[in-house]
Design a protein around this motif. Structure first.
Motif, mmCIF file in Angstrom:
data_model
loop_
_atom_site.group_PDB
_atom_site.id
_atom_site.type_symbol
_atom_site.label_atom_id
_atom_site.label_comp_id
_atom_site.label_asym_id
_atom_site.label_seq_id
_atom_site.Cartn_x
_atom_site.Cartn_y
_atom_site.Cartn_z
ATOM 1 N N LEU A 142 0.812 -1.217 0.000
ATOM 2 C CA LEU A 142 0.000 0.000 0.000
ATOM 3 C C LEU A 142 0.850 1.275 0.000
ATOM 4 O O LEU A 142 0.352 2.343 -0.350
ATOM 5 N N ALA A 143 2.116 1.188 0.389
ATOM 6 C CA ALA A 143 2.972 2.377 0.469
ATOM 7 C C ALA A 143 3.075 3.116 -0.871
ATOM 8 O O ALA A 143 2.936 4.340 -0.899
ATOM 9 N N PRO A 144 3.303 2.441 -2.011
ATOM 10 C CA PRO A 144 3.348 3.179 -3.284
ATOM 11 C C PRO A 144 1.998 3.825 -3.635
ATOM 12 O O PRO A 144 1.967 4.905 -4.234
ATOM 13 N N LEU A 145 0.909 3.202 -3.246
ATOM 14 C CA LEU A 145 -0.402 3.800 -3.495
ATOM 15 C C LEU A 145 -0.564 5.071 -2.671
ATOM 16 O O LEU A 145 -1.124 6.061 -3.135
ATOM 17 N N LYS A 146 -0.048 5.058 -1.448
ATOM 18 C CA LYS A 146 -0.071 6.259 -0.615
ATOM 19 C C LYS A 146 0.712 7.384 -1.284
ATOM 20 O O LYS A 146 0.244 8.519 -1.357
ATOM 21 N N ALA A 147 1.893 7.081 -1.812
ATOM 22 C CA ALA A 147 2.702 8.096 -2.493
ATOM 23 C C ALA A 147 1.973 8.637 -3.716
ATOM 24 O O ALA A 147 1.930 9.848 -3.948
ATOM 25 N N TRP A 148 1.383 7.746 -4.505
ATOM 26 C CA TRP A 148 0.643 8.187 -5.689
ATOM 27 C C TRP A 148 -0.527 9.072 -5.293
ATOM 28 O O TRP A 148 -0.770 10.108 -5.909
ATOM 29 N N SER A 149 -1.270 8.689 -4.260
ATOM 30 C CA SER A 149 -2.452 9.464 -3.871
ATOM 31 C C SER A 149 -2.069 10.862 -3.402
ATOM 32 O O SER A 149 -2.804 11.827 -3.636
ATOM 33 N N SER A 150 -0.904 11.001 -2.769
ATOM 34 C CA SER A 150 -0.432 12.324 -2.364
ATOM 35 C C SER A 150 -0.103 13.178 -3.591
ATOM 36 O O SER A 150 -0.435 14.368 -3.641
ATOM 37 N N SER A 151 0.534 12.576 -4.592
ATOM 38 C CA SER A 151 0.814 13.297 -5.836
ATOM 39 C C SER A 151 -0.474 13.707 -6.528
ATOM 40 O O SER A 151 -0.601 14.820 -7.040
ATOM 41 N N TRP A 152 -1.434 12.822 -6.556
ATOM 42 C CA TRP A 152 -2.731 13.097 -7.166
ATOM 43 C C TRP A 152 -3.421 14.267 -6.465
ATOM 44 O O TRP A 152 -3.937 15.178 -7.109
ATOM 45 N N ALA A 153 -3.391 14.252 -5.126
ATOM 46 C CA ALA A 153 -4.004 15.343 -4.359
ATOM 47 C C ALA A 153 -3.328 16.673 -4.674
ATOM 48 O O ALA A 153 -4.005 17.692 -4.893
ATOM 49 N N ARG A 154 -1.994 16.676 -4.733
ATOM 50 C CA ARG A 154 -1.277 17.912 -5.072
ATOM 51 C C ARG A 154 -1.651 18.375 -6.476
ATOM 52 O O ARG A 154 -1.843 19.565 -6.717
ATOM 53 N N HIS A 155 -1.767 17.441 -7.405
ATOM 54 C CA HIS A 155 -2.170 17.755 -8.778
ATOM 55 C C HIS A 155 -3.535 18.452 -8.809
ATOM 56 O O HIS A 155 -3.766 19.352 -9.615
ATOM 57 N N LEU A 156 -4.408 18.031 -7.917
ATOM 58 C CA LEU A 156 -5.747 18.618 -7.849
ATOM 59 C C LEU A 156 -5.801 19.860 -6.966
ATOM 60 O O LEU A 156 -6.859 20.457 -6.807
ATOM 61 N N GLY A 157 -4.665 20.233 -6.399
ATOM 62 C CA GLY A 157 -4.604 21.441 -5.584
ATOM 63 C C GLY A 157 -5.031 21.253 -4.142
ATOM 64 O O GLY A 157 -5.264 22.229 -3.436
ATOM 65 N N VAL A 158 -5.117 20.031 -3.695
ATOM 66 C CA VAL A 158 -5.473 19.760 -2.302
ATOM 67 C C VAL A 158 -4.182 19.808 -1.491
ATOM 68 O O VAL A 158 -3.233 19.092 -1.777
ATOM 69 N N GLN A 159 -4.160 20.657 -0.467
ATOM 70 C CA GLN A 159 -2.914 20.908 0.252
ATOM 71 C C GLN A 159 -2.781 20.208 1.594
ATOM 72 O O GLN A 159 -1.705 19.818 1.979
ATOM 73 N N SER A 160 -3.872 20.089 2.351
ATOM 74 C CA SER A 160 -3.726 19.535 3.699
ATOM 75 C C SER A 160 -4.687 18.376 3.908
ATOM 76 O O SER A 160 -5.743 18.307 3.299
ATOM 77 N N PHE A 161 -4.283 17.491 4.792
ATOM 78 C CA PHE A 161 -5.057 16.293 5.087
ATOM 79 C C PHE A 161 -5.100 16.089 6.586
ATOM 80 O O PHE A 161 -4.162 16.439 7.282
ATOM 81 N N ASP A 162 -6.162 15.474 7.051
ATOM 82 C CA ASP A 162 -6.182 14.992 8.429
ATOM 83 C C ASP A 162 -5.310 13.753 8.481
ATOM 84 O O ASP A 162 -5.182 13.042 7.496
ATOM 85 N N HIS A 163 -4.724 13.495 9.632
ATOM 86 C CA HIS A 163 -3.885 12.300 9.807
ATOM 87 C C HIS A 163 -4.760 11.050 9.736
ATOM 88 O O HIS A 163 -5.858 11.019 10.257
ATOM 89 N N SER A 164 -4.279 10.041 9.070
ATOM 90 C CA SER A 164 -4.980 8.757 9.015
ATOM 91 C C SER A 164 -3.958 7.647 9.181
ATOM 92 O O SER A 164 -2.758 7.874 9.021
ATOM 93 N N PRO A 165 -4.417 6.425 9.459
ATOM 94 C CA PRO A 165 -3.467 5.318 9.659
ATOM 95 C C PRO A 165 -2.513 5.108 8.494
ATOM 96 O O PRO A 165 -1.351 4.780 8.703
ATOM 97 N N VAL A 166 -2.969 5.309 7.266
ATOM 98 C CA VAL A 166 -2.073 5.075 6.136
ATOM 99 C C VAL A 166 -0.926 6.072 6.101
ATOM 100 O O VAL A 166 0.084 5.813 5.479
ATOM 101 N N ASP A 167 -1.059 7.196 6.790
ATOM 102 C CA ASP A 167 0.041 8.144 6.853
ATOM 103 C C ASP A 167 1.266 7.523 7.498
ATOM 104 O O ASP A 167 2.386 7.942 7.263
ATOM 105 N N ASP A 168 1.056 6.520 8.311
ATOM 106 C CA ASP A 168 2.155 5.881 9.026
ATOM 107 C C ASP A 168 2.760 4.693 8.291
ATOM 108 O O ASP A 168 3.569 3.978 8.850
#
Length: 128
Positions: A97-123
């Motif tokens: 799941l770690a590479p999916l987490k990295a991709w999802s962060s890139s996707w969020a930045r691409h869409l202009g989403v800057q901040s997230f609440d902490h979730s278990p996958v962050d760890d």
């Protein structure tokens, strides 16, 4: 397919009759609370009650169903003391799941989403 059996490669799953392993994995991970339960199993073996306390908001019946599914597909098992833990293939799943987490962060930045609440996958970066 029995709900307690859980999705399995080679069998039809929700949304796909192809039997492809990836579709079975998507089905397993897409079930309510599945990823969060997986995350809580990452450490030492944990009993049902302790697990239930660590997951505020999950019902006992949903937790029981997720655990039965995870055990039936070999991602988790129970110790001789009756506590739940990840199997080696379950630990591999968390690492996958770690590479999916990295991709999802890139996707969020691409869409202009800057901040997230902490979730278990962050760890995921903190896995042993």
């Amino acid at each position: 397919m029995s709900e307690e059996m859980g999705p399995r490669p080679g069998m039809p799953v929700r949304g796909s009759s192809s039997g492809q392993p990836l579709m079975a994995a998507f089905d397993l991970l897409g079930r309510r609370w599945a990823i969060t339960v997986l995350w809580e199993l990452r450490g030492d073996p944990i009993g049902f009650r302790e697990l239930r306390r660590s997951l505020p908001g999950i019902s006992s019946s949903v937790l029981s169903t997720r655990l039965r599914e995870l055990v039936s597909v070999g991602v988790a098992d129970t110790s001789t003391a009756g506590k739940y833990r990840l199997t080696p293939i379950g630990t591999e799943l968390l690492y996958a799941l770690a590479p999916l987490k990295a991709w999802s962060s890139s996707w969020a930045r691409h869409l202009g989403v800057q901040s997230f609440d902490h979730s278990p996958v962050d760890d995921l970066d903190q896995l042993p």
